[in-house]
Motif scaffolding. Structure first.
Motif, short mmCIF file in Angstrom:
data_model
loop_
_atom_site.label_atom_id
_atom_site.label_comp_id
_atom_site.label_asym_id
_atom_site.label_seq_id
_atom_site.Cartn_x
_atom_site.Cartn_y
_atom_site.Cartn_z
N VAL A 59 0.88 -1.23 -0.10
CA VAL A 59 0.02 0.16 0.11
C VAL A 59 0.95 1.30 -0.02
N GLY A 62 2.20 2.32 -3.42
CA GLY A 62 1.43 2.41 -4.50
C GLY A 62 0.87 1.40 -5.21
N ALA A 65 -4.34 -0.88 -3.25
CA ALA A 65 -5.19 0.26 -2.41
C ALA A 65 -6.70 -0.47 -2.18
N ARG A 66 -7.16 -1.65 -2.88
CA ARG A 66 -8.40 -2.37 -2.61
C ARG A 66 -8.18 -3.83 -2.30
N GLU A 69 -7.58 -6.05 -5.27
CA GLU A 69 -6.41 -6.15 -6.03
C GLU A 69 -5.31 -7.09 -5.60
N THR A 100 -3.57 -5.68 -11.58
CA THR A 100 -3.44 -4.77 -10.44
C THR A 100 -2.26 -3.68 -10.65
N PRO A 102 -0.01 -0.89 -11.52
CA PRO A 102 -0.10 0.30 -12.36
C PRO A 102 0.61 0.16 -13.49
N THR A 134 2.42 8.73 -6.60
CA THR A 134 1.97 7.47 -6.60
C THR A 134 0.66 7.33 -5.50
N ARG A 136 -2.84 6.79 -4.19
CA ARG A 136 -4.04 6.24 -4.88
C ARG A 136 -5.23 7.08 -4.59
N TRP A 137 -5.30 8.23 -3.60
CA TRP A 137 -6.38 8.74 -3.54
C TRP A 137 -6.12 10.38 -3.58
N MET A 233 -0.36 7.43 2.22
CA MET A 233 -1.00 6.37 0.99
C MET A 233 -2.03 5.38 1.56
#
Length: 286
Positions: A59, A62, A65-66, A69, A100, A102, A134, A136-137, A233
């Motif tokens: 996490v 980066g 995040a879910r 994934e 997953t 990126p 990086t 994710r939010w 993050m």
């Protein structure tokens, strides 16, 4: 699997009296983290919650995040550890769900980035840019709880009361998640501050709770850049520490909208960034 604690004989000297006794020490062993079979990083940790540690680490890099994934995490059967022996539960492999990773983050680049930051660090601007690119939010972080100083002041005692292994060893850091009303959501202990944070973040990822946009992260030591990065993050809006923050941690907090509280001891504390989430009393004499 390695043990969380181990016993060792020690010579104890107290007021001139010498005795021999058994002492309880916190365990420390290396953990190699692999992603899709490729070695990415090695961290010294206290055995336990290894899968959560690996997930939380990814996490902060980066990658995850879910929960959807994450494919699966397993110890590597037949893997060799740092001493060249057989599987000692010190190697874990994280299998990502298809698609997953990126597109701009290859495993080769991730490996180089992780080893670089762990060995020699990055300059301040590069470190801040890396989080910004990086995360994710959306940054800066918005929302989050409104906390009173009285509530914040009560959290270190709640964390300390929940540190079960620390009671026996005195050698562990802790990271705890609280909700906006001060209720303890989770606590993890580890010989490394960053590992303790990765464990609580990884457990949150596994239960689909990221981003932790209404949570407070409390750490038992200082607030380094690395811990502020991990909070951002994970989408955590408030990071509090019982000791001092670093200058780069404050810079990151200001840029990312993170509320950063340091020297949280008794009824006193310093708010270094994000004071809008603290219900501040009127200044003396106002």
């Amino acid at each position: 699997m390695g043990r969380i604690t181990e016993r060792r004989r020690v010579v104890r000297i107290r007021d001139g009296l010498v005795t021999e006794r058994a002492d309880t020490l916190v365990g420390e062993e290396p953990l190699e983290i692999r992603v899709n079979g490729r070695p990415i990083a090695v961290t010294m940790r206290t055995p336990g919650d290894d899968f959560a540690l690996a997930a939380g680490f990814l996490v902060s890099e980066g990658v995850l995040a879910r929960a959807d994934e994450l494919g699966r995490i397993a110890y590597c059967a037949g893997a060799t550890d740092a001493d060249g022996g057989g599987n000692s539960y010190n190697v874990v492999d994280v299998r990502l769900a298809s698609g997953t990773l990126p597109p701009d983050l290859s495993l080769a680049r991730l490996e180089r980035n992780v080893y670089t930051t762990s060995s020699c660090g990055l300059c301040g601007k590069a470190s801040l840019d890396a989080v910004r690119t990086t995360a994710r939010w959306p940054l800066p972080l918005t929302g989050g709880p409104l906390l009173s100083p009285v509530l914040l002041a009560a959290l270190p005692d709640r964390l300390r009361a929940a540190q079960r292994v620390f009671e026996r060893t005195g050698g562990l850091h802790a990271a705890a998640l609280f909700d906006g009303e001060g209720h303890l959501l989770d606590i993890r202990e580890d010989v490394g501050r960053h590992n303790a944070v990765d464990k609580v973040v990884g457990r949150a990822l596994e239960r689909g709770a990221l981003p932790l946009e209404d949570a407070v992260l409390l750490v038992s030591g200082r607030a380094s850049f690395e811990l502020a990065q991990k909070a951002v993050m994970a989408g955590i809006p408030v990071l509090a520490a019982v000791s001092a923050p670093s200058s780069l941690a404050v810079d990151l907090a200001v840029e990312s909208g993170l509320t950063l509280v340091g020297f949280l001891r008794g009824a006193s504390m310093n708010v270094y960034a994000g004071a809008e989430r603290i219900a501040l009393p009127a200044p003396a004499g106002a």
